[in-house]
Design an enzyme around this catalytic site. Structure first.
Site, short mmCIF file in Angstrom:
data_model
loop_
_atom_site.label_atom_id
_atom_site.label_comp_id
_atom_site.label_asym_id
_atom_site.label_seq_id
_atom_site.Cartn_x
_atom_site.Cartn_y
_atom_site.Cartn_z
N ARG C 92 0.82 -1.21 0.00
CA ARG C 92 0.00 0.00 0.00
C ARG C 92 0.86 1.26 0.00
O ARG C 92 0.47 2.28 -0.58
CB ARG C 92 -0.98 0.00 1.19
N GLU C 95 1.66 1.76 -3.56
CA GLU C 95 0.48 2.23 -4.30
C GLU C 95 0.27 3.72 -4.04
O GLU C 95 -0.08 4.48 -4.95
CB GLU C 95 -0.75 1.42 -3.87
N SER C 118 14.90 15.12 0.82
CA SER C 118 15.94 14.13 1.12
C SER C 118 15.35 12.90 1.81
O SER C 118 14.48 13.02 2.67
CB SER C 118 17.00 14.74 2.04
#
Lengths: 151, 151, 151, 151, 151, 151, 151, 151, 151, 151
Positions: C92, C95, C118
């Site tokens: 997830r 995603e 960063s």
């Protein structure tokens, strides 16, 4: 569908066409722009954003339309091929990273501790070194050391 | 099946263990060997063949068995990961090759014509440059220019 | 071939075994170490180097042998799977990076210009937020903005 | 073959062209729409369906044709590159998921048990945090915890 | 290096060995556990965490050691092969997802709007349906609909 | 080069445009065709061949030209993406195949012996199930069992 | 961890060792088993389940332990390399599928309509055909035609 | 840029369009050409070079322009997808190569020694075999055996 | 967007069209150019830069426009497919590199030490050798040996 | 599980160990065997089957056990890495195939028509050519031409 967008690839094509037509070199362009040749090439071919002033010099030098000058100031998507390229000249850079990369990492950690050499706060130059056994390509890079934060 | 072969990976493991046990640095080892730190690390960890004399110094310094000293003189299979590595310190080298590689290629062709910078007749160093805005990693490389043969 | 090396994976296995045996939580371990739970888990499972003092606390808390405490202070190879992982809990995150990444990039450039957040000078926390429609996982991250150098 | 379909990519191109032409920012557009900048950018560039009312505001603000306003309300195919992207700004999100993902998973399971943070019932924001050592990018996300069903 | 850790793969191997030795079926094991066969197989072979009570029934039924019963209660890393598997029985599930997936998506959006069928709050069964032209495999699944959050 | 061929993708584009223009739903189209919604969507968007009679109904309903009606009766190349798709709604089907696939295989072999569920002699439906805790997507599939031939 | 499981790979290794030791040919083994050589080889090396009677003949012929005879009757995971193999003898089968596959598909659809040749209800033989210009390998396959279901 | 080149793909498109327009079958075309259907389909769709005489018959039969008839006689680049195709009808050929390939190899070596079945000096046919349990697709191939040279 | 750029692919298309129109062979073109056929083909189809004089001969021989003659002198991006090609004629070169590559490497190291055969300072020829058992293709290559530098 | 099988990899390891122990060269071994060095290396390291007589010479020369001599006569699985190798010495062969492969194909078709150079009925040699500008590696190959069959 017709739109009024000029993409970064369009700008790169215009830049390369103008450079050929005007028989300019990258070193010559860079001198006019007042920056290094690597930075100038990179920005002019779509891997970085140019400050307004530099974009305008490029525009005048290469007869770029206003939309192209504006596009040069946008932050581009710096996409590069995550498959290792096969062009022999560029491939050798990857072979160097592959063969010598672990030694580079060992040196960085021995001299600085846990962290990396920045590829953002970074500069690079390429020059020709005369050598009786055959001239050599010289590459110099510096990048800011960034230490891992602990919190 | 038991054999009397000591593989190059076995030698590398022995080298790293001895370096830790004896609290040596790569710079210190390189000084004893009389070569640069990058070359010394590369050969000691399996990416190159050592001349007999250098292999023997490494052997004495790191208490390596005779079979390891012999193995250090063999031409290894210099296999590196053709998938781009994810360790952040090494990855940045590939990001540099990706973002700045086309600019490097343009400079080489502008200065030398059609050909490449050799990754074989090649040397490299890594050093620390002090900088008030944060110290920098400096990488220098030179490689012989090789022109494409026409026949 | 027997060597006296304890690899980072060996240390991780020892850490997880001790945590189970002593019925500790990561939050509890982090509190003893005096650092955040994410940093503590990351270092204890091989994705970062611990300062000497923190490594020694981990060693006492988890009954680690001296070689493990030393290994915790080494800069590890932070290898992660460049193929997107399939474990649903971790997937997830990818995603989210895929669906919302371009929006993240647009916000960074709108607020800061050409550069990046960063992932080295970086911190992160995970907490539980009560919600009558179902409790929520909250993730907070901050990373230093790095601007592209022009030279 | 000519058809009367306007694809989602066509709509995105129209949106970006209008934003440039009208010199709008994503924050400004979001304010007009009455939603967050991340959600607004995501929907306007093809990663989500807009409710009718929001699509119509976008249409008025950006002079979109009726077909584009209709298309904004369709459920798009949210395709993203399953190869990890190389643009440095987006790549760092994946490096974070790679290096810190296992620590994230450990925290979720320690605080909630077996399950995941939803990437659907999810929100996210990006902001700028001033810092004397260099300003920081701050990312905040919350997602509903979903427990694995047992049956 | 010897440790006191029993991995989830070790537990799976013990489970399968005991099932063969005791000539049990998955349907029979599931009945003893008081859960469905799919859930029982999934948890017993390492794709889910068992509640304490269910883990203990599995332990008694299959003569598992205490460490295995404890391990069954941990949240496992649910890794599956992101390359499509070649075993013909499993491959057909992927072919179905490939050939019929877009039709499934169209139905979900037509009936529910923008969102997904959860694979977490999810259940599934497999049964045999007699048919004079050849018996059929029947698969039934239900998953909670999750709507995309707008914020 | 201009030819008189209408490809299957051209037909799909015509179908989707007509569906939008006429404000039809897939359920409505399927009812007219006298087949299930999944089969109708699959055939109308290029994953199967329609019998002459069904193709002609689709043609009348969606004002398709004769060439499109002919093309609907051809056996298409049912190409689907062998990389697992990233659209979250479709991805979940693959996650289910990954996490629950081995359990599916175990059930098939326990109930039928060595063989597979056909993905050709196969049907599927999607429906909405009301549930006070949130409505659920229900998927039902049946496929003929095929036993491995021994010879 | 020691277990009482004999894997299918263990059985295959036993089979190949016994075949060499007893100087048997696959044709000879197949004749004893009373099945074709291809089926016999496939089942004996782990790509199919043997009926009890055939497994027992193999066991007697090759001195297999009882656990191996039991394992031969299990439905194996028929995993094959989804990357095209490089062994030249096997590669040529894939080259044939690549170069002649579209022609095969055209013939199947011309003779049968939309559907496939089953790879499950399938048989195959390999024989040697004498030819003055060089002997030829002959391969014959038949598979049941399966028509796509419409519903 | 306009050129006078007709590519092989252009020829294939012309062939398929003419075949539809003239309502021909591949068997019928092959009969006119005086070659087998598989060879005829393969050459007409770009996987082989046709002798002059055969190309001219195809040209007359399908009303091809002269440039197309010339192109049919060129040696094409026989590129096929090195990723295994997903069209179910063609995929089954690869599944057969995967599941039965090692058995094929064992038979070739048992009957001929070290070498391969040629995919160049090769022929193939597809036919329909009536069967009361369902008609079967029959595939026959022969290829010259090539022994590895020793020197 | 219209530009005045002629790409290298455009030049290659012009070259191949002219060669067909004028019924030339590569051997004939090479003779006119005064170079070997392999070098001539390689440069004329975009894998190398031609010296001015050779580019002009090609231009006259093939009626190329001035922009094409100029483009032939540029250093091209020598991109080749990093996936092994499937065209059977080219694939065999890779199979040779795969099967015999390790033997080639052993010979190079035995005769020269640690280093490589250059693919840049390199030449190659292909010829036909008559043989009563079937004519043979003969390939000859020489490349400069490059020794690894030690520093 | 202990078996009496000696795999081909075991034989290769024995061969390499004996060669080092006895300080032999591949040229010297080949002379004893009475075959070429490339063929001898290839067979001795597992890429081909040796005739009985040659296997026995290798066995005597390298003190191989009887099982190894038998294994040398088996037809091995000639698996090579379908990903292009990164060892620089072997990589150059692939770069040559990539850059010069299309020119090789053009020459083969110009001289022979549609077909290939066999990689099975094939031989190869590597030698050192003195050159004042640096010695060169010379590679010679011949392979039987195989014409595509038409039927």
């Amino acid at each position: 569908m017709a739109t009024d967008i000029m993409t970064r690839d369009d700008v790169t094509a215009l830049v390369i066409a103008a450079k050929k037509r005007k028989k300019l070199s990258w070193e010559g362009i860079a001198e006019e722009v007042g920056m290094s040749p690597i930075w100038t090439h990179m920005v002019a071919t779509g891997m970085g954003a140019a400050p307004k002033e530099k974009a305008e010099i490029l525009g005048r030098l290469l007869d770029l339309p206003e939309a192209a000058v504006a596009e040069l100031q946008e932050c581009p998507s710096k996409d590069w091929n995550r498959d290792i390229p096969t062009d022999p000249c560029i491939y050798r850079l990857y072979e160097i990273a592959g063969v010598f990369g672990p030694s580079f990492k060992a040196m960085v950690h021995e001299k600085f501790g846990d962290g990396i050499m920045s590829a953002i706060d970074f500069d690079m130059s390429v020059s020709r070194v005369e050598d009786p056994k055959g001239d050599r390509v010289k590459v110099e890079m510096t990048g800011k050391f960034l230490a891992y934060k602990a919190w």
